[in-house]
Write an enzyme that holds these catalytic residues in place. Sequence first.
Site, PDB file in Angstrom:
ATOM      1  N   HIS A   1      36.963  63.447  49.183  1.00 53.76           N
ATOM      2  CA  HIS A   1      36.196  62.423  49.897  1.00 53.76           C
ATOM      3  C   HIS A   1      35.219  61.797  48.912  1.00 53.76           C
ATOM      4  O   HIS A   1      34.549  62.502  48.167  1.00 53.76           O
ATOM      5  CB  HIS A   1      35.433  63.077  51.056  1.00 53.76           C
TER       6      HIS A   1
ATOM      7  N   HIS B   1      32.616  57.989  48.271  1.00 51.62           N
ATOM      8  CA  HIS B   1      32.132  56.705  48.784  1.00 51.62           C
ATOM      9  C   HIS B   1      32.331  55.671  47.686  1.00 51.62           C
ATOM     10  O   HIS B   1      31.439  54.875  47.396  1.00 51.62           O
ATOM     11  CB  HIS B   1      30.665  56.802  49.192  1.00 51.62           C
TER      12      HIS B   1
ATOM     13  N   ASP C   1      53.651  51.622  44.652  1.00 54.63           N
ATOM     14  CA  ASP C   1      54.033  52.777  43.837  1.00 54.63           C
ATOM     15  C   ASP C   1      53.420  54.077  44.372  1.00 54.63           C
ATOM     16  O   ASP C   1      53.938  55.164  44.112  1.00 54.63           O
ATOM     17  CB  ASP C   1      53.568  52.589  42.384  1.00 54.63           C
TER      18      ASP C   1
ATOM     19  N   HIS D   1      32.720  54.104  57.217  1.00 57.52           N
ATOM     20  CA  HIS D   1      32.317  55.243  56.395  1.00 57.52           C
ATOM     21  C   HIS D   1      32.913  55.094  54.993  1.00 57.52           C
ATOM     22  O   HIS D   1      32.360  54.320  54.197  1.00 57.52           O
ATOM     23  CB  HIS D   1      32.734  56.527  57.128  1.00 57.52           C
TER      24      HIS D   1
ATOM     25  N   TYR E   1      62.126  57.088  38.670  1.00 55.85           N
ATOM     26  CA  TYR E   1      61.035  56.708  37.766  1.00 55.85           C
ATOM     27  C   TYR E   1      60.546  57.908  36.956  1.00 55.85           C
ATOM     28  O   TYR E   1      60.493  59.017  37.479  1.00 55.85           O
ATOM     29  CB  TYR E   1      59.872  56.142  38.609  1.00 55.85           C
TER      30      TYR E   1
END
Length: 230
Positions: A95, A97, A120, A169, A227
């Site tokens: 997580h 910001h 991708d 958020h 790939y």
Amino acid sequence: MSYTELKREVFEANMELNRRNLVVYTWGNVSQIDRTKGVIAIKPSGVAYEVMTPDDIVIVDLENQIVEGKMRPSSDTKTHTHLYRHFESIGGVTHTHSTYATAWAQTQQAIPCYGTTHADYAYGEIPCTAVMTDEQIERDYEEETGVQITDCFKTRSPKEVPMVIVAGHAPFTWGKNAADAVYHAVILEEIARMAYLTKTLQQQTAPLKQGIVDKHYLRKHGKNAYYGQK
Ligand SMILES: [Zn+2]
């Protein structure tokens, strides 16, 4: 994996988040699960990256009880454990910001798949959760943040789209382990920045046509991927 090794990997992943300039002060956290032991290791709450050591990482079970550690775990721990309980294929959660992904979250808009860089890594748009209701905020904010996220994945796969933005958020990303979740956080920030520029240059830009999305996503992922190196 021993708790010491798990803590070391989570410590390194948290430091990588800091090195990649995705966090300011203590805004961000990374965790990794050991599914055989039924525990996660997660960043301690409010500890600056400059002073954090592997020993500060907290071991918590999937019901959010501390198993080992002298610090309090991240205040977002319940969101992480919710994701591990519902997304059985994932091994790490991040997580942040980070600026551009958070800007999209603040506009409460999904990030359209405008180009192959996006395709991708994520199959289709990066979803934005619904805005949380007052009842949810009062019930259990961090757990409900997890619910907001898993609700977005009733119709899509967390493997095909390893990232989300939470309305108002910021982003959460995941992957096969903590390092992979951080990698996806770095990619998401870059995708969000490109999408912002694209939409700024031309408000009406259409999402990439499905045939190219399929080509790019499926040549890197899925059973016929070709790939990279074998
Ligand atoms: Zn946050």
